[in-house]
Design an enzyme around this catalytic site. Structure first.
Site, PDB file in Angstrom:
ATOM      1  N   SER A 239      24.379 -34.491  -4.044  1.00 36.23           N
ATOM      2  CA  SER A 239      23.430 -33.740  -4.858  1.00 36.23           C
ATOM      3  C   SER A 239      23.976 -33.494  -6.265  1.00 36.23           C
ATOM      4  CB  SER A 239      23.101 -32.441  -4.121  1.00 36.23           C
ATOM      5  OG  SER A 239      21.943 -31.866  -4.622  1.00 36.23           O
TER       6      SER A 239
ATOM      7  N   ASP B 177      14.553 -38.081   1.503  1.00 34.33           N
ATOM      8  CA  ASP B 177      14.837 -37.044   0.504  1.00 34.33           C
ATOM      9  C   ASP B 177      13.833 -37.139  -0.629  1.00 34.33           C
ATOM     10  OD1 ASP B 177      16.003 -35.112  -1.089  1.00 34.33           O
ATOM     11  OD2 ASP B 177      17.648 -36.397  -1.776  1.00 34.33           O
TER      12      ASP B 177
ATOM     13  N   HIS C 176      18.284 -35.254   2.472  1.00 33.14           N
ATOM     14  CA  HIS C 176      19.208 -35.117   1.345  1.00 33.14           C
ATOM     15  C   HIS C 176      20.684 -35.082   1.780  1.00 33.14           C
ATOM     16  CE1 HIS C 176      19.930 -33.857  -2.804  1.00 33.14           C
ATOM     17  NE2 HIS C 176      20.576 -32.784  -2.407  1.00 33.14           N
TER      18      HIS C 176
END
Ligand code: NAG
Ligand code: NAG
Ligand code: NAG
Ligand code: NAG
Ligand code: NAG
Ligand code: NAG
Ligand code: NAG
Ligand code: NAG
Ligand code: NAG
Ligand code: NAG
Ligand code: NAG
Ligand code: NAG
Length: 564
Positions: free
Chosen positions: A213, A429, A508
């Site tokens: 991320s 995601d 994610h």
């Protein structure tokens, strides 16, 4: 929140009043034991390559104050093994009061003796203890589950791993945030790192840096700063891996690919005809469709323009072109438990022992946030303070990181100077979209050439493995809660030191949703297997793999896999 605040959509993430949680697979269903495993591989593993080592291999006078009692972790009813945790200053200056919190787990894998791996979560401001407890640590307590269990796919099986809460302002770390850029973040980290390497006597190790991320900023910038030191005693960066990484403009990674993403997963975004027509109209008139057909090509036609489609003179997405927020604001009517981190999530809303089960924070009455418990804090040498998965204070001054995204700055140089770089992306995601990350790659020039010259289509193979369950095992065996995928499970591609891998059925947080996939990525990152299409078993088992099989193409983005 794993990725936030710089992104308009994520401000919404924190604020939307609709319930927004995610559910996962039903343990009860998994417990039915009816999963048909390929017959030819339904055998016992043929032996372990690992050998047990001393259980206090790193215990010295300088490390003893960090030692964690492996049988003394609240709610954990098994021994988590040797580990060290606590606060470490971010410089050697005797007056330094700023400290980062770390938790270090040595590996018993004999091939790990010259390695050290760093894991970083994103945010900015989210704790890497999320990764430890819910992604790749030796014991995991994932959202919706009853209690912690051993993680057979912990990265500690393969190498020595340290989870670090950084930058200053995150988690248990101490001090007032002063960072205004990734250069500051990297400087803090390098100061911490010298102290860490000295304390645990790790000098000369190969350093691997990984994260997900917003760590798409942290990891390349820290690697770049380390490589710039030319000092293999402390900073011998060997390879890096970033998952669902923030590496470019939000327009590239969120807006442009959004409507195509929604169409691809049509059944998960069952918009009515008028709204669907409105979205398609926006995507076309704002230039997103043309942009994708022109630039998401292999090889790319040339540099992507400086000017971004759908933006005003300040570079911000205009309201008329904000398809991302339009989708976000609509989907909760249809799926109140929608999770931007895993778009196949539906109701009911599960709880999360870290207080952050999906698009929203939610802690049921009577439940505690695990690392906010005093008994837990005492057990892991943490300061007795309030702990939040993602901090309430800004870790950058004025909440502004003045650095360019890594894909437009340091990432190419990191690829060029290290052995391997892996960019992984979960197909489900939406906080960052796989095709957007590929757009970033197509605009990046490394080792003299721009982008990938051919389209990713190689199969990503996850070895078949001992599923850990059998028809005669007890209904309450912890192995039932950690079953994981095998077989062709995405698409991979390698050019000039950069490997792309998209992961099917993953949100994610790849090690959380697809633990066997991430275990395989790590084997490749460490140089223990030669490709992500390899069909050799996991290096830690000898489980038989199907042979004579035609692997075919990869099954993840960008390949079109709609089968009508
Ligand atoms: C470690 O500490 C003990 C007790 O304080 C001391 O006797 C010993 O010399 C120390 N060992 C080293 C290597 O410093
Ligand atoms: C570790 O914790 C367990 C459980 O609380 C306790 O029984 C044991 O004595 C502890 N070991 C050490 C070395 O403190
Ligand atoms: C630490 O602080 C003291 C008191 O302010 C000062 O005298 C000393 O020079 C400082 N030391 C360093 C290394 O900065
Ligand atoms: C590291 O090495 C490079 C290439 O040899 C050189 O350009 C650079 O100045 C060196 N940096 C340091 C900090 O020594
Ligand atoms: C990704 O892009 C490809 C075109 O390269 C397209 O066929 C595919 O549908 C896109 N996938 C998603 C999930 O948007
Ligand atoms: C379709 O969705 C849009 C956006 O929420 C809404 O304004 C419209 O009333 C909906 N149409 C119907 C028939 O429900
Ligand atoms: C593409 O790369 C060029 C050259 O680095 C840069 O000027 C441009 O802003 C980039 N465009 C995008 C959309 O990233
Ligand atoms: C942490 O614990 C304190 C004290 O019990 C409590 O006031 C606070 O709300 C808790 N924070 C979280 C995030 O659970
Ligand atoms: C942060 O914001 C304040 C108030 O707007 C301003 O005075 C200060 O210069 C800013 N700091 C930085 C590092 O941008
Ligand atoms: C990881 O190590 C544990 C303990 O040795 C073992 O039970 C497990 O099977 C290993 N996992 C894999 C994927 O090899
Ligand atoms: C193919 O698989 C079978 C069963 O796992 C095994 O006995 C055989 O040796 C394998 N053959 C080859 C060529 O790997
Ligand atoms: C694999 O992809 C290539 C190129 O996209 C295509 O020509 C080929 O038919 C695909 N193979 C299979 C088995 O689908």
């Amino acid at each position: 929140m794993r990725f936030s605040s710089l992104v308009s959509a994520l401000a919404i993430t924190a604020g939307v009043a609709s319930a927004a949680q995610h559910s996962g697979r039903s343990l009860q269903h998994v417990g039915k034991k009816d999963k048909p495993l390929p017959k030819q591989i339904r055998q016992e593993p043929q032996g372990q390559k690992q050998t047990r080592r001393d259980t206090s291999q790193y215990l010295t006078n300088s490390t003893s104050k960090y030692s964690v009692n492996g049988t003394g972790i609240p709610e954990v009813d098994f021994d988590i093994g040797e580990s060290y945790a606590g606060l470490m200053p971010i410089s050697k200056d005797a007056n330094e009061t700023r400290e980062l919190y770390f938790w270090f787990f040595p590996s018993e894998n004999t091939e790990a003796s010259d390695e050290i791996l760093i894991w970083l979560n994103g945010g900015p401001g989210c704790s890497s203890l999320e990764g430890l407890l819910q992604e790749n640590g030796p014991f995991i307590w994932q959202y919706g589950t009853y209690k912690p269990v051993p993680n057979p796919y912990t990265w500690v099986n393969l190498t020595n791993v340290v989870w670090v809460e950084q930058p200053v302002g995150t988690g248990f770390s101490q001090g007032v945030p002063s960072a205004t850029s990734e250069t500051d973040v990297a400087a803090q980290f390098l100061g911490f790192w010298e102290n860490f390497m000295d304390t645990f006597d790790l000098k000369g190790r190969k350093v691997f840096i990984t994260g997900e991320s917003y760590a798409g900023y942290y990891v390349p910038y820290i690697a770049d700063a380390m490589l710039n030191k030319n000092d293999t005693e402390y900073f011998g960066v060997e390879a890096t891996m970033i998952y669902d990484p923030s590496t470019s403009y939000d327009v590239i990674q969120e807006q442009i690919p959004a409507v195509e993403f929604v169409d691809y997963w049509g059944g998960l975004f069952p918009f009515n005809d008028s709204f669907a027509a409105q979205l398609h109209n926006m995507s076309a008139t704002c230039g997103y469709d043309d942009y994708l057909s022109k630039y998401l090509t292999f090889p790319p036609p040339g540099p992507l323009p400086v000017e971004l489609p759908g933006t005003d003179e300040t570079g911000a997405t205009t309201d008329e072109c904000d398809v991302f927020d339009a989708i976000y604001n609509e989907i909760f009517y249809l799926n109140p438990c929608w999770d931007i981190y895993q778009v196949a999530t539906t109701c009911p809303q599960l709880w999360d022992v870290l207080g952050f089960p999906g698009s929203l924070s939610y802690t049921p009455q009577g439940a505690d946030v695990y690392f906010n418990r005093t008994d837990v804090q005492k057990a892991i040498n943490a300061p007795l303070i309030e702990w939040n998965e993602c901090t309430n204070t800004d870790v950058f001054v004025n909440n502004t990181d003045n650095s360019l995204p890594s894909g437009l700055s340091v990432l190419p140089g990191v690829i060029e100077r290290s052995k391997r770089t892996i960019i992984g992306h979960g197909a489900l995601d939406m906080v960052l979209i796989a095709n957007g990350t590929l757009l970033m790659i197509q605009n990046m020039t490394w080792n003299g050439v721009q982008g990938f010259t051919s389209k990713p289509e190689d199969p990503f193979y996850v070895p078949y493995h001992d599923e850990g369950y059998s028809p005669d095992m007890a209904y309450n065996d912890p192995a039932l809660s950690v079953v994981a995928a095998s077989g062709i499970f995405g698409t991979t591609h390698t050019e000039r030191g950069l490997t792309w891998v998209s992961v099917d059925l993953s949100g994610h947080m790849i090690p959380q949703y697809a633990p066997t996939a991430s275990y395989r990525h790590l084997e490749f990152l460490l140089g223990r297997i030669d490709s992500l299409s390899s069909t050799v078993p996991f290096t830690t088992d000898n489980f038989p793999q199907p042979n004579g099989t035609f692997l075919g193409n990869g099954t993840g983005p960008p390949e079109k896999r709609m089968r009508h």
